[in-house]
Design a protein around this motif. Structure first.
Motif: not given
Lengths: 187, 187, 187, 187
Positions: A131-134, A136-137, A140, A144, A150, A152-154, A179, A184
């Motif tokens: 729901p938020t960029v925090e 998401l970060m 991610i 990693k 692969e 992919k964020t949309v 987001f 994979k």
């Protein structure tokens, strides 16, 4: 009848537009094995279950307030043989192996990434709803760390139009849900 | 494997994001009966066929250049029992009856609306893909003429983000594919 | 103080985001001569007037309900020497000559295009605000008829973000105000 | 002639759509006093200078590669009396006092926030351009530390339409330039 009309409402759910994108981008099909967490009201689990039949969806939920709603919705959709409710905390572990897709829609999604990695078949996919960029970060960073590929964020924006007397976009609308990140497990 | 990786490319196809929205908003499910026109390269027909199995998708195409591509793609997806190719012009008529969903993605979509109306079961849905507003307007006019209800037109914009070193939306991206119009045959 | 805080509210106005784009894309500057119609509450006329000083903005309005509001707003902005109210119907004609920019925000904008063409200096610009696609189409047709060049139509979407506790786009927001069409009178 | 046609190109510049929003949302007007950093090629400084005349824009730049371009562009716009180039690092300090607006478009924008706070008049505004969310977050944190109020962050998306033979949005387009954050120094 659209199956979602059968659903009892509970906590905020992934919207059909986002559930549909998860289906289309993850490429899962009838027979796939999916782990979904948290179940919430069971919308995403029953949506995926509908199209993956005779596959399986294992949906994790440890919030006691939602368990009955999920059970009711699985039954309302006639998916008792497809969607299995796991009354457990997905950040503590995932029991299933050789999973084709793990979907994460929970506050602590990043803590479930390592378990998702272990549960997934080589080449399997993970999808995380942030729901938020925090959020998401954090996700991610974990993806990693476990060498998912692969990435992919949309954002998925459905803009409604009016076509009654004249043709024009609606003045106000839904600008944001979350987001979606797809990745994979390396083979 | 995502089934679309198996597909031979031919004419411009409905993108996964739009196909997914058609699936989610039309509410079709395994066992549904669908008429799709024009087939193009068969992407939408095989996408829907994958999830509607053991239902049926009758996909109309009268452009001879595409027929072999459609056949190849149906076979590549292993959907010979689900997707039936009709080598015919959908604007001249639809043979099927009691259809749950008609999807139209062709220049003369408005000329197929009356046939769709006849083919649909009461409460069945039509979805039309319109690349331009002129196309959309022609379709809306026909839908109203045949008293379709619950008209809903949307644009579906998937905006990609970068998350490599920093987090930000991609600079350039896909701004438009088509307008999707959903409507229901009155009961 | 932002000058718009001084304004009395009347009919729906062009929003600052759209007024700003008109300023930036039309390239007008201090000393420019502008014709604006309809005045509405005078927002666009006083916005442009603020930045074009010591130029002139002639703002047309024939709806008697709005005339006093426009006068009050011109005075509130201290622009009596810059913004001139023309109590007239712009679709009947434009008195000014050698105008650098004509801005049209009225239902019958297409009927004013020929008068705009006559009033504009060679190389001058016209900007039309169209709430609907039907309005836009009528305007485009007239612009082509009078051989305006460099036609450019845009939507301007300002998406708000929240940055209080977390960082994310606002859930709901303004999806549409109008289409802005820019064109140049051929030299 | 649109003044930006006169400009020599140098480093990536703030686009007209974003410069226009800065003008409109900050509410500055002729006579305002602005500090701008970094100058880059001088686009934003000369854009604002054009409309703030007889005010002043002090534009900071310490990258020697850009200094000559900025000087050339100030002269090309005839703004030698309005736009003053400060060959200095804005993160080390701002000389001006009682400034109405500070605009920051530089990598280390967050390090300039405290100097902006000191330079601004009570009720004055700061606008920061952030290409990434990480940049935005760093800026927001500083703005809160210095008790700036009325924080507003937006994305400004201009979507182009085609109107040649049919009417439809352009297929591809600019999806992102930067996030614009507006805030006010508390009175």
């Amino acid at each position: 009848m659209p199956f979602r009309r059968k659903l009892k409402r509970g906590p905020q759910v992934v919207l059909p537009k986002d559930a549909a994108l998860i289906l289309a981008y993850s490429g899962i099909a009838p027979g796939s094995k999916v782990v979904d967490a948290g179940a919430g009201s069971g919308f995403l689990a029953t949506f995926l279950g509908t199209y993956l039949k005779p596959g399986k969806v294992y949906t994790y939920e440890n919030d006691e307030r939602f368990l009955q709603i999920v059970k009711d919705n699985i039954r309302a959709c006639g998916l008792e043989d497809v969607v299995v409710l796991r009354e457990a905390d997905v950040t503590k572990g995932i029991k299933e192996k050789n999973v084709d897709l793990v979907t994460l829609d929970l506050k602590d999604a990043k803590k479930a990434v390592k378990h998702a990695h272990k549960a997934l078949v080589d080449g399997g996919m993970i999808v995380v709803y942030s729901p938020t960029v925090e959020h998401l970060m954090g996700v991610i960073k974990e993806l990693k760390k476990y060498k998912f590929t692969e990435l992919k964020t949309v954002e998925n924006i459905v803009r409604e139009w009016k076509t009654d007397l004249t043709t024009r976009p609606e003045t106000m609308g839904l600008m944001h849900t979350g987001f979606l990140t797809f990745a994979k497990k390396i083979k």
